[in-house]
Scaffold this motif. Structure first.
Motif, PDB file in Angstrom:
ATOM      1  N   ILE A  44      17.845 -30.812 -13.471  1.00  0.00           N
ATOM      2  CA  ILE A  44      17.684 -31.471 -12.181  1.00  0.00           C
ATOM      3  C   ILE A  44      18.512 -30.691 -11.151  1.00  0.00           C
ATOM      4  O   ILE A  44      19.727 -30.508 -11.332  1.00  0.00           O
ATOM      5  CB  ILE A  44      18.141 -32.942 -12.241  1.00  0.00           C
ATOM      6  CG1 ILE A  44      17.259 -33.717 -13.237  1.00  0.00           C
ATOM      7  CG2 ILE A  44      18.086 -33.573 -10.863  1.00  0.00           C
ATOM      8  CD1 ILE A  44      15.777 -33.729 -12.892  1.00  0.00           C
ATOM      9  N   ILE A  45      17.853 -30.218 -10.106  1.00  0.00           N
ATOM     10  CA  ILE A  45      18.507 -29.396  -9.090  1.00  0.00           C
ATOM     11  C   ILE A  45      18.483 -30.151  -7.766  1.00  0.00           C
ATOM     12  O   ILE A  45      17.404 -30.426  -7.230  1.00  0.00           O
ATOM     13  CB  ILE A  45      17.793 -28.041  -8.924  1.00  0.00           C
ATOM     14  CG1 ILE A  45      17.629 -27.347 -10.285  1.00  0.00           C
ATOM     15  CG2 ILE A  45      18.561 -27.147  -7.952  1.00  0.00           C
ATOM     16  CD1 ILE A  45      16.791 -26.084 -10.227  1.00  0.00           C
ATOM     17  N   PRO A  46      19.646 -30.522  -7.238  1.00  0.00           N
ATOM     18  CA  PRO A  46      19.660 -31.276  -5.978  1.00  0.00           C
ATOM     19  C   PRO A  46      18.957 -30.500  -4.869  1.00  0.00           C
ATOM     20  O   PRO A  46      19.151 -29.300  -4.702  1.00  0.00           O
ATOM     21  CB  PRO A  46      21.154 -31.448  -5.683  1.00  0.00           C
ATOM     22  CG  PRO A  46      21.853 -30.428  -6.521  1.00  0.00           C
ATOM     23  CD  PRO A  46      21.009 -30.224  -7.727  1.00  0.00           C
ATOM     24  N   GLY A  47      18.107 -31.201  -4.124  1.00  0.00           N
ATOM     25  CA  GLY A  47      17.421 -30.583  -3.009  1.00  0.00           C
ATOM     26  C   GLY A  47      16.176 -29.809  -3.376  1.00  0.00           C
ATOM     27  O   GLY A  47      15.456 -29.321  -2.503  1.00  0.00           O
ATOM     28  N   ILE A  48      15.893 -29.692  -4.700  1.00  0.00           N
ATOM     29  CA  ILE A  48      14.685 -28.975  -5.135  1.00  0.00           C
ATOM     30  C   ILE A  48      13.763 -29.886  -5.929  1.00  0.00           C
ATOM     31  O   ILE A  48      12.595 -30.051  -5.585  1.00  0.00           O
ATOM     32  CB  ILE A  48      15.047 -27.709  -5.943  1.00  0.00           C
ATOM     33  CG1 ILE A  48      15.766 -26.694  -5.030  1.00  0.00           C
ATOM     34  CG2 ILE A  48      13.786 -27.075  -6.547  1.00  0.00           C
ATOM     35  CD1 ILE A  48      16.132 -25.390  -5.709  1.00  0.00           C
ATOM     36  N   ASN A  49      14.265 -30.486  -7.001  1.00  0.00           N
ATOM     37  CA  ASN A  49      13.408 -31.401  -7.776  1.00  0.00           C
ATOM     38  C   ASN A  49      14.050 -32.766  -7.999  1.00  0.00           C
ATOM     39  O   ASN A  49      13.487 -33.617  -8.690  1.00  0.00           O
ATOM     40  CB  ASN A  49      13.033 -30.771  -9.128  1.00  0.00           C
ATOM     41  CG  ASN A  49      14.234 -30.609 -10.057  1.00  0.00           C
ATOM     42  OD1 ASN A  49      15.385 -30.710  -9.628  1.00  0.00           O
ATOM     43  ND2 ASN A  49      13.962 -30.325 -11.321  1.00  0.00           N
ATOM     44  N   SER A  50      15.223 -33.000  -7.425  1.00  0.00           N
ATOM     45  CA  SER A  50      15.942 -34.259  -7.673  1.00  0.00           C
ATOM     46  C   SER A  50      15.195 -35.479  -7.148  1.00  0.00           C
ATOM     47  O   SER A  50      15.351 -36.582  -7.681  1.00  0.00           O
ATOM     48  CB  SER A  50      17.341 -34.197  -7.052  1.00  0.00           C
ATOM     49  OG  SER A  50      17.277 -33.840  -5.683  1.00  0.00           O
ATOM     50  N   HIS A  51      14.372 -35.292  -6.138  1.00  0.00           N
ATOM     51  CA  HIS A  51      13.602 -36.419  -5.584  1.00  0.00           C
ATOM     52  C   HIS A  51      12.455 -36.839  -6.496  1.00  0.00           C
ATOM     53  O   HIS A  51      11.813 -37.860  -6.273  1.00  0.00           O
ATOM     54  CB  HIS A  51      13.036 -36.042  -4.218  1.00  0.00           C
ATOM     55  CG  HIS A  51      12.063 -34.902  -4.262  1.00  0.00           C
ATOM     56  ND1 HIS A  51      12.455 -33.592  -4.456  1.00  0.00           N
ATOM     57  CD2 HIS A  51      10.709 -34.877  -4.164  1.00  0.00           C
ATOM     58  CE1 HIS A  51      11.387 -32.812  -4.460  1.00  0.00           C
ATOM     59  NE2 HIS A  51      10.320 -33.567  -4.290  1.00  0.00           N
ATOM     60  N   GLU A  52      12.186 -36.060  -7.555  1.00  0.00           N
ATOM     61  CA  GLU A  52      11.051 -36.313  -8.443  1.00  0.00           C
ATOM     62  C   GLU A  52      11.412 -37.094  -9.701  1.00  0.00           C
ATOM     63  O   GLU A  52      10.542 -37.335 -10.541  1.00  0.00           O
ATOM     64  CB  GLU A  52      10.404 -34.988  -8.868  1.00  0.00           C
ATOM     65  CG  GLU A  52       9.840 -34.144  -7.741  1.00  0.00           C
ATOM     66  CD  GLU A  52       9.093 -32.940  -8.282  1.00  0.00           C
ATOM     67  OE1 GLU A  52       8.003 -33.136  -8.880  1.00  0.00           O
ATOM     68  OE2 GLU A  52       9.590 -31.807  -8.147  1.00  0.00           O
ATOM     69  N   ILE A  53      12.666 -37.468  -9.866  1.00  0.00           N
ATOM     70  CA  ILE A  53      13.137 -38.012 -11.138  1.00  0.00           C
ATOM     71  C   ILE A  53      12.259 -39.151 -11.661  1.00  0.00           C
ATOM     72  O   ILE A  53      11.770 -39.116 -12.802  1.00  0.00           O
ATOM     73  CB  ILE A  53      14.613 -38.455 -11.032  1.00  0.00           C
ATOM     74  CG1 ILE A  53      15.522 -37.220 -10.926  1.00  0.00           C
ATOM     75  CG2 ILE A  53      15.015 -39.310 -12.239  1.00  0.00           C
ATOM     76  CD1 ILE A  53      16.991 -37.548 -10.703  1.00  0.00           C
ATOM     77  N   LEU A  54      12.033 -40.174 -10.871  1.00  0.00           N
ATOM     78  CA  LEU A  54      11.257 -41.328 -11.340  1.00  0.00           C
ATOM     79  C   LEU A  54       9.800 -40.949 -11.600  1.00  0.00           C
ATOM     80  O   LEU A  54       9.208 -41.387 -12.599  1.00  0.00           O
ATOM     81  CB  LEU A  54      11.346 -42.477 -10.337  1.00  0.00           C
ATOM     82  CG  LEU A  54      12.710 -43.164 -10.224  1.00  0.00           C
ATOM     83  CD1 LEU A  54      12.666 -44.260  -9.168  1.00  0.00           C
ATOM     84  CD2 LEU A  54      13.139 -43.749 -11.571  1.00  0.00           C
ATOM     85  N   ASN A  55       9.217 -40.152 -10.724  1.00  0.00           N
ATOM     86  CA  ASN A  55       7.829 -39.732 -10.925  1.00  0.00           C
ATOM     87  C   ASN A  55       7.681 -38.851 -12.164  1.00  0.00           C
ATOM     88  O   ASN A  55       6.686 -38.951 -12.889  1.00  0.00           O
ATOM     89  CB  ASN A  55       7.316 -38.974  -9.696  1.00  0.00           C
ATOM     90  CG  ASN A  55       6.952 -39.906  -8.556  1.00  0.00           C
ATOM     91  OD1 ASN A  55       6.679 -41.088  -8.782  1.00  0.00           O
ATOM     92  ND2 ASN A  55       6.940 -39.394  -7.347  1.00  0.00           N
ATOM     93  N   LEU A  56       8.664 -38.011 -12.406  1.00  0.00           N
ATOM     94  CA  LEU A  56       8.631 -37.177 -13.604  1.00  0.00           C
ATOM     95  C   LEU A  56       8.647 -38.043 -14.865  1.00  0.00           C
ATOM     96  O   LEU A  56       7.835 -37.856 -15.779  1.00  0.00           O
ATOM     97  CB  LEU A  56       9.840 -36.227 -13.625  1.00  0.00           C
ATOM     98  CG  LEU A  56       9.729 -34.936 -12.821  1.00  0.00           C
ATOM     99  CD1 LEU A  56      11.103 -34.267 -12.696  1.00  0.00           C
ATOM    100  CD2 LEU A  56       8.752 -33.961 -13.483  1.00  0.00           C
ATOM    101  N   ALA A  57       9.570 -38.989 -14.915  1.00  0.00           N
ATOM    102  CA  ALA A  57       9.684 -39.863 -16.085  1.00  0.00           C
ATOM    103  C   ALA A  57       8.410 -40.680 -16.280  1.00  0.00           C
ATOM    104  O   ALA A  57       7.904 -40.817 -17.417  1.00  0.00           O
ATOM    105  CB  ALA A  57      10.888 -40.784 -15.932  1.00  0.00           C
ATOM    106  N   LYS A  58       7.874 -41.219 -15.204  1.00  0.00           N
ATOM    107  CA  LYS A  58       6.650 -42.016 -15.282  1.00  0.00           C
ATOM    108  C   LYS A  58       5.481 -41.184 -15.804  1.00  0.00           C
ATOM    109  O   LYS A  58       4.729 -41.621 -16.688  1.00  0.00           O
ATOM    110  CB  LYS A  58       6.315 -42.579 -13.906  1.00  0.00           C
ATOM    111  CG  LYS A  58       5.046 -43.435 -13.836  1.00  0.00           C
ATOM    112  CD  LYS A  58       4.893 -44.007 -12.436  1.00  0.00           C
ATOM    113  CE  LYS A  58       3.694 -44.974 -12.352  1.00  0.00           C
ATOM    114  NZ  LYS A  58       2.410 -44.258 -12.461  1.00  0.00           N
ATOM    115  N   THR A  59       5.355 -39.969 -15.303  1.00  0.00           N
ATOM    116  CA  THR A  59       4.216 -39.120 -15.655  1.00  0.00           C
ATOM    117  C   THR A  59       4.276 -38.653 -17.105  1.00  0.00           C
ATOM    118  O   THR A  59       3.260 -38.668 -17.808  1.00  0.00           O
ATOM    119  CB  THR A  59       4.150 -37.904 -14.715  1.00  0.00           C
ATOM    120  OG1 THR A  59       4.068 -38.362 -13.360  1.00  0.00           O
ATOM    121  CG2 THR A  59       2.937 -37.049 -15.021  1.00  0.00           C
ATOM    122  N   VAL A  60       5.446 -38.250 -17.581  1.00  0.00           N
ATOM    123  CA  VAL A  60       5.521 -37.799 -18.976  1.00  0.00           C
ATOM    124  C   VAL A  60       5.307 -38.968 -19.927  1.00  0.00           C
ATOM    125  O   VAL A  60       4.731 -38.810 -21.013  1.00  0.00           O
ATOM    126  CB  VAL A  60       6.850 -37.061 -19.279  1.00  0.00           C
ATOM    127  CG1 VAL A  60       6.933 -35.779 -18.462  1.00  0.00           C
ATOM    128  CG2 VAL A  60       8.073 -37.952 -19.037  1.00  0.00           C
TER     129      VAL A  60
END
Length: 357
Positions: free
Chosen positions: A236-252
């Motif tokens: 998890i990289i702040p400012g690059i993919n950190s805003h995707e955390i919940l969507n990433l978990a939901k999608t996988v």
């Protein structure tokens, strides 16, 4: 917007100096002018495969916070070119740069299957999960040609020995039948890395990896065939993919992952310099902000070697990541339950067939 000097298809944008070498690599202007006049390429940007012949292939992992005891890496260096990869530093021990060399000079351990078989047959060896690969991706493009991972999986099956895989390449599906056979005896566990749901981000961070769509399809196919899959949402990289955390978990989760894990990015050794150069060329508008936020996760520095903290991070930003991950686990992985792999069959199959007495 990319810098005019951006090298497409690669993560690192230069070959920084190997810390163990007394020599420094520098491309001089007069050399570039000579190449221009002669109509030659100063740098072909091609990948080369070099055979090496180590004496052993199974490595004891001594770091207390890695989560594995033994690893095996058929390849050293990785063409995927992930800009954040902690394994870049290991390329310096082989005499190469952790920058472009890491993703363009791939060392191939052609004797890997033979060395593995000797290990599995050793009378003193007691079965413990061996991870393919703890360092570089065992399904990187080189695997298409050399098939060292496939040959190794055949041996794990022959000797009924547990193995775990870490990859971000859909090439793993080539070996689906082998994986299914291993899964019947609970001998296999797969970790698929999914760093972003954005193809644009993926191409910048991990230029020669499988697309996000194919990665999610890989999780789905493996899961449907009874192979347990953990999704690694890392780093998890702040400012690059950190805003995707919940969507990433939901999608996988929707694609069949039975669990997930994550790490906070850390830029140890030469990686700090490589990453800084890369982000200034690929994301100049937010480079300073991202670098400062990474530093905030590691006590004010890009380089963090503290066991227990180095992959978790600390401070307000890292705490927010952990809170989101806990929320994601409660929401999308309520029934997550990972069973340990089977270590009981190997002793009966050390000679390659079932011992009756």
């Amino acid at each position: 917007m990319h810098s005019k000097n951006y090298i497409k298809g690669r993560g690192a944008q230069h070959n920084n100096t190997n810390k163990f070498s007394e020599f420094k690599y520098k491309t001089r202007d007069d050399f570039l002018e000579f190449c221009r006049i002669e109509g030659e390429e100063a740098d072909t940007n091609k990948t080369q495969y070099l055979p090496i012949f180590p004496k052993t292939i199974v490595n004891k992992v001594t770091s207390p916070d890695i989560g594995m005891e033994y690893s095996m890496n058929p390849y050293q260096g990785c063409e995927h070119g992930c800009i954040y990869c902690y394994a870049r530093n290991t390329h310096e021990f082989w005499g190469y740069s952790p920058g472009l060399d890491f993703e363009r000079t791939i060392l191939v351990k052609k004797d890997a299957p033979k060395l593995l078989e000797a290990k599995l047959k050793n009378k003193h060896w007691k079965a413990q999960t061996i991870v393919l690969s703890g360092n570089t991706d065992c399904y990187q493009p080189a695997e298409k040609q050399f098939e060292l991972t496939k040959s190794s999986l055949e041996l794990f099956l022959k000797y009924k020995h547990p193995v775990s895989i870490i990859t971000k390449n859909a090439l793993i599906l080539r070996d689906l039948e082998l994986l299914k056979a291993l899964a019947k005896d609970n001998l296999i566990y797969v970790n698929v890395s999914v760093t972003s749901l954005s193809e644009e981000t993926r191409r910048l961070l991990e230029p020669r990896t499988t697309t996000i769509k194919k990665r999610l399809e890989t999780i789905k196919v493996l899961s449907k065939n009874g192979i347990p899959v953990n999704a690694m949402l890392a780093p998890i990289i702040p400012g690059i993919n950190s805003h995707e955390i919940l969507n990433l978990a939901k999608t996988v989760a929707e694609n069949g992952a039975s669990s997930f894990g994550f790490t906070v990015v850390r830029l140890n050794g030469a990686i700090g310099q490589i990453f800084t150069d890369w982000i200034q060329k690929t994301m100049p508008d937010r480079a300073s902000k991202v670098l400062h936020q990474i530093e905030e996760c590691h006590g004010g520095t890009l380089n963090d070697s503290r066991f227990g903290l180095r992959s978790r991070g600390e401070g307000i930003i890292a705490t927010q990541f952990h809170d989101l991950m806990r929320l994601a686990k409660r929401t999308y992985f309520k029934n997550s339950n990972t069973l340990p792999l089977n270590t009981n069959l190997h002793e009966l199959h050390k000679d390659g067939q079932l011992k009756l007495f």
